[in-house]
Design a protein around this motif. Structure first.
Motif, PDB file in Angstrom:
ATOM      1  N   ILE A 157       6.981 -57.165 -11.487  1.00 48.22           N
ATOM      2  CA  ILE A 157       5.546 -56.854 -11.449  1.00 48.22           C
ATOM      3  C   ILE A 157       5.274 -55.701 -10.485  1.00 48.22           C
ATOM      4  O   ILE A 157       4.534 -54.768 -10.798  1.00 48.22           O
ATOM      5  N   LEU A 158       5.883 -55.751  -9.319  1.00 49.39           N
ATOM      6  CA  LEU A 158       5.676 -54.697  -8.329  1.00 49.39           C
ATOM      7  C   LEU A 158       6.191 -53.360  -8.855  1.00 49.39           C
ATOM      8  O   LEU A 158       5.516 -52.327  -8.717  1.00 49.39           O
ATOM      9  N   LYS A 159       7.363 -53.374  -9.449  1.00 50.25           N
ATOM     10  CA  LYS A 159       7.940 -52.145  -9.992  1.00 50.25           C
ATOM     11  C   LYS A 159       7.035 -51.555 -11.076  1.00 50.25           C
ATOM     12  O   LYS A 159       6.828 -50.327 -11.140  1.00 50.25           O
ATOM     13  N   THR A 160       6.483 -52.415 -11.918  1.00 57.40           N
ATOM     14  CA  THR A 160       5.587 -51.963 -12.983  1.00 57.40           C
ATOM     15  C   THR A 160       4.300 -51.393 -12.397  1.00 57.40           C
ATOM     16  O   THR A 160       3.784 -50.368 -12.865  1.00 57.40           O
ATOM     17  N   PHE A 161       3.789 -52.030 -11.376  1.00 58.55           N
ATOM     18  CA  PHE A 161       2.578 -51.576 -10.695  1.00 58.55           C
ATOM     19  C   PHE A 161       2.765 -50.159 -10.142  1.00 58.55           C
ATOM     20  O   PHE A 161       1.930 -49.276 -10.357  1.00 58.55           O
ATOM     21  N   LEU A 162       3.864 -49.945  -9.453  1.00 59.44           N
ATOM     22  CA  LEU A 162       4.147 -48.630  -8.876  1.00 59.44           C
ATOM     23  C   LEU A 162       4.334 -47.584  -9.966  1.00 59.44           C
ATOM     24  O   LEU A 162       3.910 -46.427  -9.812  1.00 59.44           O
ATOM     25  N   LYS A 163       4.931 -47.997 -11.078  1.00 59.66           N
ATOM     26  CA  LYS A 163       5.149 -47.073 -12.192  1.00 59.66           C
ATOM     27  C   LYS A 163       3.815 -46.678 -12.824  1.00 59.66           C
ATOM     28  O   LYS A 163       3.597 -45.496 -13.147  1.00 59.66           O
ATOM     29  N   LEU A 164       2.919 -47.634 -12.977  1.00 60.95           N
ATOM     30  CA  LEU A 164       1.612 -47.353 -13.571  1.00 60.95           C
ATOM     31  C   LEU A 164       0.799 -46.394 -12.701  1.00 60.95           C
ATOM     32  O   LEU A 164       0.065 -45.549 -13.211  1.00 60.95           O
ATOM     33  N   LEU A 165       0.951 -46.514 -11.385  1.00 59.69           N
ATOM     34  CA  LEU A 165       0.206 -45.649 -10.479  1.00 59.69           C
ATOM     35  C   LEU A 165       0.670 -44.198 -10.552  1.00 59.69           C
ATOM     36  O   LEU A 165      -0.042 -43.295 -10.097  1.00 59.69           O
ATOM     37  N   GLU A 166       1.818 -43.966 -11.127  1.00 64.98           N
ATOM     38  CA  GLU A 166       2.306 -42.594 -11.284  1.00 64.98           C
ATOM     39  C   GLU A 166       1.507 -41.841 -12.350  1.00 64.98           C
ATOM     40  O   GLU A 166       1.452 -40.612 -12.327  1.00 64.98           O
ATOM     41  N   THR A 171       2.922 -42.276  -6.631  1.00 68.65           N
ATOM     42  CA  THR A 171       2.258 -43.537  -6.284  1.00 68.65           C
ATOM     43  C   THR A 171       1.482 -43.371  -4.989  1.00 68.65           C
ATOM     44  O   THR A 171       0.326 -43.807  -4.878  1.00 68.65           O
ATOM     45  N   VAL A 172       2.111 -42.743  -4.006  1.00 62.82           N
ATOM     46  CA  VAL A 172       1.441 -42.491  -2.729  1.00 62.82           C
ATOM     47  C   VAL A 172       0.213 -41.619  -2.944  1.00 62.82           C
ATOM     48  O   VAL A 172      -0.856 -41.866  -2.374  1.00 62.82           O
ATOM     49  N   ARG A 173       0.331 -40.621  -3.791  1.00 63.39           N
ATOM     50  CA  ARG A 173      -0.795 -39.731  -4.089  1.00 63.39           C
ATOM     51  C   ARG A 173      -1.967 -40.525  -4.683  1.00 63.39           C
ATOM     52  O   ARG A 173      -3.131 -40.316  -4.327  1.00 63.39           O
ATOM     53  N   ALA A 174      -1.641 -41.438  -5.601  1.00 64.70           N
ATOM     54  CA  ALA A 174      -2.679 -42.252  -6.244  1.00 64.70           C
ATOM     55  C   ALA A 174      -3.381 -43.150  -5.231  1.00 64.70           C
ATOM     56  O   ALA A 174      -4.615 -43.313  -5.262  1.00 64.70           O
ATOM     57  N   VAL A 234       0.027 -33.288   3.969  1.00 64.45           N
ATOM     58  CA  VAL A 234       0.819 -32.054   3.918  1.00 64.45           C
ATOM     59  C   VAL A 234       2.026 -32.259   3.012  1.00 64.45           C
ATOM     60  O   VAL A 234       2.347 -31.412   2.166  1.00 64.45           O
ATOM     61  N   TRP A 235       2.701 -33.379   3.182  1.00 60.83           N
ATOM     62  CA  TRP A 235       3.903 -33.693   2.398  1.00 60.83           C
ATOM     63  C   TRP A 235       3.612 -33.738   0.895  1.00 60.83           C
ATOM     64  O   TRP A 235       4.399 -33.228   0.090  1.00 60.83           O
ATOM     65  N   LEU A 236       2.472 -34.300   0.522  1.00 63.19           N
ATOM     66  CA  LEU A 236       2.123 -34.419  -0.897  1.00 63.19           C
ATOM     67  C   LEU A 236       1.941 -33.060  -1.567  1.00 63.19           C
ATOM     68  O   LEU A 236       2.142 -32.923  -2.784  1.00 63.19           O
ATOM     69  N   ASP A 237       1.568 -32.057  -0.791  1.00 61.50           N
ATOM     70  CA  ASP A 237       1.342 -30.722  -1.341  1.00 61.50           C
ATOM     71  C   ASP A 237       2.510 -29.768  -1.103  1.00 61.50           C
ATOM     72  O   ASP A 237       2.417 -28.583  -1.422  1.00 61.50           O
ATOM     73  N   GLU A 238       3.603 -30.284  -0.531  1.00 62.01           N
ATOM     74  CA  GLU A 238       4.739 -29.421  -0.226  1.00 62.01           C
ATOM     75  C   GLU A 238       5.825 -29.538  -1.294  1.00 62.01           C
ATOM     76  O   GLU A 238       6.295 -30.644  -1.589  1.00 62.01           O
ATOM     77  N   ALA A 239       6.216 -28.391  -1.842  1.00 61.73           N
ATOM     78  CA  ALA A 239       7.233 -28.374  -2.891  1.00 61.73           C
ATOM     79  C   ALA A 239       8.639 -28.177  -2.331  1.00 61.73           C
ATOM     80  O   ALA A 239       9.626 -28.579  -2.958  1.00 61.73           O
ATOM     81  N   ASP A 240       8.745 -27.567  -1.171  1.00 56.84           N
ATOM     82  CA  ASP A 240      10.043 -27.279  -0.562  1.00 56.84           C
ATOM     83  C   ASP A 240      10.735 -28.588  -0.163  1.00 56.84           C
ATOM     84  O   ASP A 240      10.209 -29.378   0.631  1.00 56.84           O
ATOM     85  N   GLU A 241      11.916 -28.827  -0.711  1.00 62.38           N
ATOM     86  CA  GLU A 241      12.641 -30.074  -0.421  1.00 62.38           C
ATOM     87  C   GLU A 241      13.065 -30.175   1.037  1.00 62.38           C
ATOM     88  O   GLU A 241      13.320 -31.265   1.546  1.00 62.38           O
ATOM     89  N   GLY A 242      13.151 -29.028   1.718  1.00 58.23           N
ATOM     90  CA  GLY A 242      13.495 -29.047   3.135  1.00 58.23           C
ATOM     91  C   GLY A 242      12.355 -29.539   4.013  1.00 58.23           C
ATOM     92  O   GLY A 242      12.555 -29.867   5.182  1.00 58.23           O
ATOM     93  N   MET A 243      11.153 -29.585   3.441  1.00 57.46           N
ATOM     94  CA  MET A 243       9.937 -30.079   4.104  1.00 57.46           C
ATOM     95  C   MET A 243       9.631 -29.428   5.460  1.00 57.46           C
ATOM     96  O   MET A 243       9.308 -30.126   6.425  1.00 57.46           O
ATOM     97  N   PRO A 244       9.712 -28.097   5.556  1.00 58.61           N
ATOM     98  CA  PRO A 244       9.417 -27.460   6.847  1.00 58.61           C
ATOM     99  C   PRO A 244       7.981 -27.682   7.311  1.00 58.61           C
ATOM    100  O   PRO A 244       7.731 -27.915   8.502  1.00 58.61           O
ATOM    101  N   VAL A 263      -5.820 -49.414 -12.992  1.00 61.86           N
ATOM    102  CA  VAL A 263      -4.691 -50.350 -13.129  1.00 61.86           C
ATOM    103  C   VAL A 263      -5.219 -51.763 -12.884  1.00 61.86           C
ATOM    104  O   VAL A 263      -5.250 -52.255 -11.757  1.00 61.86           O
ATOM    105  N   SER A 264      -5.650 -52.409 -13.938  1.00 58.91           N
ATOM    106  CA  SER A 264      -6.182 -53.767 -13.829  1.00 58.91           C
ATOM    107  C   SER A 264      -5.046 -54.785 -13.857  1.00 58.91           C
ATOM    108  O   SER A 264      -3.931 -54.482 -14.313  1.00 58.91           O
ATOM    109  N   LEU A 265      -5.327 -55.976 -13.398  1.00 63.40           N
ATOM    110  CA  LEU A 265      -4.308 -57.027 -13.406  1.00 63.40           C
ATOM    111  C   LEU A 265      -3.903 -57.416 -14.835  1.00 63.40           C
ATOM    112  O   LEU A 265      -2.712 -57.635 -15.096  1.00 63.40           O
ATOM    113  N   PRO A 266      -4.860 -57.520 -15.780  1.00 61.77           N
ATOM    114  CA  PRO A 266      -4.438 -57.793 -17.169  1.00 61.77           C
ATOM    115  C   PRO A 266      -3.535 -56.701 -17.734  1.00 61.77           C
ATOM    116  O   PRO A 266      -2.551 -56.994 -18.421  1.00 61.77           O
TER     117      PRO A 266
END
Length: 233
Positions: free
Chosen positions: A10-19, A98-101, A157-167, A26-29
């Motif tokens: 259920i938790l995994k599905t919840f996180l997937k739906l938030l993507e 998911t974090v963004r949502a 800041v992290w949500l808007d950063e594309a650089d994988e090095g995360m400077p 995202v209702s419980l039903p």
């Protein structure tokens, strides 16, 4: 009673739906349908979406605690906390959308933001523990709240950063921890001042009680003298 396997599904599905869906859609039903579980199992596993969010945070907390670098023990507290929080961001990387949502939902709904904040503060208390920073009581809540706000700014800041090095993310975290270090120094100053004030008030109260007792004894003696004085004196 929902099994651990069902709860995880259920938790995994919840996180997937938030993507792909806003939090309020995202209702419980819908979640029960997507996870292919009965509503009764849904109710047994998680009574609300907030419980699911709390479970998500707990999952992240556990991962960070398991992955923390034991060799950082002899480093300054600030460096240990930086390492722990970067580990937290690395752990969140798989759930970025998911974090963004969740961030978007909190920004739209002040009441929900307060609920999320309570969960975040609890998590940040564990991050302080992971960093070996010993705070307790009211101070722990104050520091954890401050850290929650600071980490939220880092996440933006992290949500808007594309650089994988995360400077940019690391630079923001550095800046926020610098602010936090300054805040902790001020907090220690306030604590010291409060302790001195409590000590002063305690001594003042003891002095008043001592004088009051002395006054009571004097009053008793005066009464005795009055009783012993000749009539008409």
């Amino acid at each position: 009673m929902a099994t651990a396997k069902t709860k995880q599904k259920i938790l995994k599905t919840f996180l997937k739906l938030l993507e792909t869906h806003p939090y309020d859609e995202v209702s419980l039903p819908l979640l029960a349908e997507e996870a292919k579980v009965k509503l009764s199992d849904m109710r047994s596993a998680y009574a609300s979406k907030l419980k699911l969010v709390a479970a998500f945070y707990e999952q992240i907390d556990t991962s960070v605690l398991e992955e923390r670098d034991e060799d950082m023990g002899d480093q300054p507290a600030r460096d240990r906390l930086f390492d722990v929080l970067m580990t937290r961001i690395d752990t969140l990387a798989e759930c970025k959308e998911t974090v963004r949502a969740l961030r978007a939902a909190a920004q739209k709904d002040p009441a929900l933001a307060l609920d999320f904040n309570a969960i975040e503060v609890r998590s940040q208390k564990w991050m302080l523990i992971a960093a070996g920073i010993d705070v307790s009581g009211v101070k722990a809540t104050v520091v954890s709240q401050g850290l929650s706000i600071a980490f939220g700014r880092v996440l933006d800041v992290w949500l808007d950063e594309a650089d994988e090095g995360m400077p940019r993310t690391m630079a923001k975290l550095d800046k926020e921890l610098d602010k936090g270090t300054s805040f902790m120094k001020r907090l220690k100053g306030v604590e010291s001042a409060a302790k001195r004030m409590r000590s002063f008030l305690k001594k003042a109260a003891q002095g008043r009680n001592h004088r009051r007792r002395r006054g009571d004894e004097t009053d008793d003696d005066s009464a005795d003298f009055a009783d012993e004085a000749p009539a008409g004196a």
